[in-house]
Design a protein around this motif. Structure first.
Motif, PDB file in Angstrom:
ATOM      1  N   GLY A 180      46.945  39.885  37.311  1.00 39.87           N
ATOM      2  CA  GLY A 180      46.462  38.843  38.224  1.00 39.87           C
ATOM      3  C   GLY A 180      45.141  39.253  38.860  1.00 39.87           C
ATOM      4  O   GLY A 180      44.205  38.452  38.978  1.00 39.87           O
ATOM      5  N   VAL A 181      45.054  40.522  39.258  1.00 35.37           N
ATOM      6  CA  VAL A 181      43.817  41.065  39.832  1.00 35.37           C
ATOM      7  C   VAL A 181      42.713  41.055  38.769  1.00 35.37           C
ATOM      8  O   VAL A 181      41.577  40.629  39.020  1.00 35.37           O
ATOM      9  CB  VAL A 181      44.044  42.511  40.349  1.00 35.37           C
ATOM     10  CG1 VAL A 181      42.742  43.149  40.780  1.00 35.37           C
ATOM     11  CG2 VAL A 181      45.064  42.520  41.473  1.00 35.37           C
ATOM     12  N   VAL A 182      43.070  41.510  37.577  1.00 35.78           N
ATOM     13  CA  VAL A 182      42.104  41.569  36.468  1.00 35.78           C
ATOM     14  C   VAL A 182      41.607  40.161  36.128  1.00 35.78           C
ATOM     15  O   VAL A 182      40.411  39.951  35.874  1.00 35.78           O
ATOM     16  CB  VAL A 182      42.751  42.245  35.232  1.00 35.78           C
ATOM     17  CG1 VAL A 182      41.901  42.063  33.992  1.00 35.78           C
ATOM     18  CG2 VAL A 182      42.987  43.729  35.504  1.00 35.78           C
ATOM     19  N   ALA A 183      42.508  39.187  36.166  1.00 35.06           N
ATOM     20  CA  ALA A 183      42.130  37.802  35.841  1.00 35.06           C
ATOM     21  C   ALA A 183      41.068  37.301  36.810  1.00 35.06           C
ATOM     22  O   ALA A 183      40.096  36.659  36.401  1.00 35.06           O
ATOM     23  CB  ALA A 183      43.353  36.890  35.887  1.00 35.06           C
ATOM     24  N   SER A 184      41.240  37.622  38.092  1.00 38.93           N
ATOM     25  CA  SER A 184      40.270  37.073  39.045  1.00 38.93           C
ATOM     26  C   SER A 184      38.960  37.861  39.042  1.00 38.93           C
ATOM     27  O   SER A 184      37.947  37.378  39.535  1.00 38.93           O
ATOM     28  CB  SER A 184      40.868  36.967  40.453  1.00 38.93           C
ATOM     29  OG  SER A 184      41.200  38.232  40.912  1.00 38.93           O
ATOM     30  N   ALA A 185      38.980  39.073  38.454  1.00 42.47           N
ATOM     31  CA  ALA A 185      37.755  39.876  38.389  1.00 42.47           C
ATOM     32  C   ALA A 185      36.940  39.596  37.123  1.00 42.47           C
ATOM     33  O   ALA A 185      35.833  40.107  36.973  1.00 42.47           O
ATOM     34  CB  ALA A 185      38.108  41.359  38.442  1.00 42.47           C
ATOM     35  N   THR A 186      37.508  38.824  36.196  1.00 47.72           N
ATOM     36  CA  THR A 186      36.844  38.598  34.904  1.00 47.72           C
ATOM     37  C   THR A 186      36.856  37.105  34.559  1.00 47.72           C
ATOM     38  O   THR A 186      37.533  36.321  35.231  1.00 47.72           O
ATOM     39  CB  THR A 186      37.576  39.381  33.784  1.00 47.72           C
ATOM     40  OG1 THR A 186      38.966  39.029  33.819  1.00 47.72           O
ATOM     41  CG2 THR A 186      37.409  40.868  33.932  1.00 47.72           C
ATOM     42  N   GLU A 187      36.133  36.761  33.480  1.00 49.62           N
ATOM     43  CA  GLU A 187      36.058  35.343  33.121  1.00 49.62           C
ATOM     44  C   GLU A 187      36.753  34.983  31.817  1.00 49.62           C
ATOM     45  O   GLU A 187      37.340  33.927  31.686  1.00 49.62           O
ATOM     46  CB  GLU A 187      34.588  34.909  33.013  1.00 49.62           C
ATOM     47  CG  GLU A 187      33.982  34.670  34.372  1.00 49.62           C
ATOM     48  CD  GLU A 187      32.488  34.440  34.296  1.00 49.62           C
ATOM     49  OE1 GLU A 187      32.001  34.083  33.209  1.00 49.62           O
ATOM     50  OE2 GLU A 187      31.828  34.628  35.326  1.00 49.62           O
ATOM     51  N   HIS A 188      36.629  35.877  30.841  1.00 50.96           N
ATOM     52  CA  HIS A 188      37.202  35.503  29.542  1.00 50.96           C
ATOM     53  C   HIS A 188      37.981  36.619  28.858  1.00 50.96           C
ATOM     54  O   HIS A 188      38.478  36.433  27.754  1.00 50.96           O
ATOM     55  CB  HIS A 188      36.113  34.965  28.605  1.00 50.96           C
ATOM     56  CG  HIS A 188      34.899  35.841  28.535  1.00 50.96           C
ATOM     57  ND1 HIS A 188      34.857  36.966  27.775  1.00 50.96           N
ATOM     58  CD2 HIS A 188      33.698  35.754  29.158  1.00 50.96           C
ATOM     59  CE1 HIS A 188      33.681  37.542  27.919  1.00 50.96           C
ATOM     60  NE2 HIS A 188      32.961  36.828  28.751  1.00 50.96           N
ATOM     61  N   LEU A 189      38.111  37.776  29.493  1.00 49.93           N
ATOM     62  CA  LEU A 189      38.849  38.888  28.892  1.00 49.93           C
ATOM     63  C   LEU A 189      40.328  38.501  28.730  1.00 49.93           C
ATOM     64  O   LEU A 189      40.926  37.946  29.650  1.00 49.93           O
ATOM     65  CB  LEU A 189      38.728  40.113  29.820  1.00 49.93           C
ATOM     66  CG  LEU A 189      39.278  41.436  29.290  1.00 49.93           C
ATOM     67  CD1 LEU A 189      38.407  41.968  28.148  1.00 49.93           C
ATOM     68  CD2 LEU A 189      39.351  42.467  30.417  1.00 49.93           C
ATOM     69  N   GLY A 190      40.912  38.815  27.575  1.00 54.13           N
ATOM     70  CA  GLY A 190      42.342  38.578  27.365  1.00 54.13           C
ATOM     71  C   GLY A 190      43.174  39.540  28.220  1.00 54.13           C
ATOM     72  O   GLY A 190      42.723  40.635  28.558  1.00 54.13           O
ATOM     73  N   LEU A 191      44.385  39.128  28.562  1.00 55.49           N
ATOM     74  CA  LEU A 191      45.233  39.901  29.469  1.00 55.49           C
ATOM     75  C   LEU A 191      46.597  40.088  28.809  1.00 55.49           C
ATOM     76  O   LEU A 191      47.375  39.131  28.713  1.00 55.49           O
ATOM     77  CB  LEU A 191      45.409  39.134  30.789  1.00 55.49           C
ATOM     78  CG  LEU A 191      44.144  38.532  31.413  1.00 55.49           C
ATOM     79  CD1 LEU A 191      44.499  37.469  32.437  1.00 55.49           C
ATOM     80  CD2 LEU A 191      43.303  39.634  32.046  1.00 55.49           C
TER      81      LEU A 191
END
Ligand SMILES: Cc1cc2nc3c(=O)[nH]c(=O)nc-3n(C[C@H](O)[C@H](O)[C@H](O)COP(=O)(O)O)c2cc1C
Length: 273
Positions: free
Chosen positions: A81-92
């Motif tokens: 969730g943190v990574v999602a808000s710090a990036t735009e298109h990176l897969g998670l």
């Protein structure tokens, strides 16, 4: 002209590093593994470097002695969730166990993350082989592999049916050996429809599950022959299940030692030995 082929590059963030004593490296902070900014920073670097996704393992039990080495501490979907808000298109890609979760809760958590991230999520399906985990979930011992994958197969079917119900609003009616689920997942469909499925077990049972249902396989074979065999078996299962074998991507693990120059990388590697 040969068909254009693409390679998929992901980063598997193992706490502060693959090496057991990486946390003691002078250029790392030993508590990074519990710092959300650390994951956000790694993710931003990965995105800038045009990598496809960031991968996180799970571990619902303490595996190592924290007095000797810090071990993973933050649950993957929370970090993603943190990574999602710090990036735009990176897969998670987040790992979660079919032995120690419930299909509804897992479907809810991963589809919600997929919605809030704009459709960037994959669930890495594992069955958990670590014996100590069982004690955290009221079991005296870990179920054997056959039993774990038997449950995993039904678990994946229920999760994908729930994700489909989120899109169609048609209720799931599932009465199986392990699960009874009747209803609709109250989450909107994500921009990619549903999270992708990744699988990371290397046994024959794991390869069968992957061939039948995974979009990608994270393999960790140690020789070229073993890697080729793994690849072939997954593709054969996919074909036998009526799927396009090309729809299952194989992602072999690779341990890298990075330096600004080859000499620097070699020096760093030797420093570890
Ligand atoms: C690249 C890779 C990543 C894995 N990550 C996890 C993980 O995060 N959590 C976990 O419980 N098991 C993880 N596993 C272990 C598998 O789930 C599986 O238990 C193990 O590979 C043994 O495979 P098998 O049960 O199919 O024989 C991983 C395996 C591989 C190859």
């Amino acid at each position: 002209m040969p068909a254009q082929r693409e390679v998929i590059l992901n980063v598997n963030v193992l706490d502060v590093g693959f090496h057991p004593s990486a946390w003691r490296a002078p250029d790392l902070h030993p508590t990074s593994f519990i710092d959300p900014d650390y994951y956000a920073e790694v993710a931003k670097i990965a995105e800038r470097g045009t990598l496809d996704a960031l991968f996180l393992a799970d571990g619902p039990a303490l595996r190592e002695d924290p007095a000797v080495k810090p071990t993973r501490a933050l649950e993957p979907t929370t970090v993603l969730g943190v990574v999602a808000s710090a990036t735009e298109h990176l897969g998670l890609i987040g790992t979660a166990s079919t032995t120690f979760n419930d299909p509804f809760d897992l479907a809810d958590r991963f589809l919600s993350l997929d919605v809030v991230s704009g459709g960037r999520v994959a669930w890495n399906v594992v069955t958990t082989f670590h014996a100590g985990t069982a004690h955290n979930f009221g079991l005296s011992r870990i179920p054997d592999r056959e039993a774990r994958y038997h449950r995993a197969s039904e678990f994946v079917d229920v999760v994908t049916a729930l994700w489909e119900s989120a899109a169609t609003r048609v209720p799931v009616h599932h009465d199986g050996e392990f699960f009874h689920v009747h209803g609709v997942l109250p989450v909107p469909p994500s921009p990619q429809g549903r999270p992708l499925l990744v699988q990371a077990g290397g046994s024959p049972q794991g390869r069968t599950l992957a061939g039948r249902s995974a979009d990608a396989v994270f393999s960790a074979e140690l020789t070229l022959d073993a890697g080729r065999q793994h690849y072939r078996q997954v593709k054969d299962v996919a074909r036998a299940a009526g799927r396009d074998p090309g729809s299952v991507k194989i992602l072999p693990g690779l341990v890298t030692v990075v330096g600004s120059t080859e000499a620097e990388a070699i020096a760093r590697y030797e420093d570890w030995e």
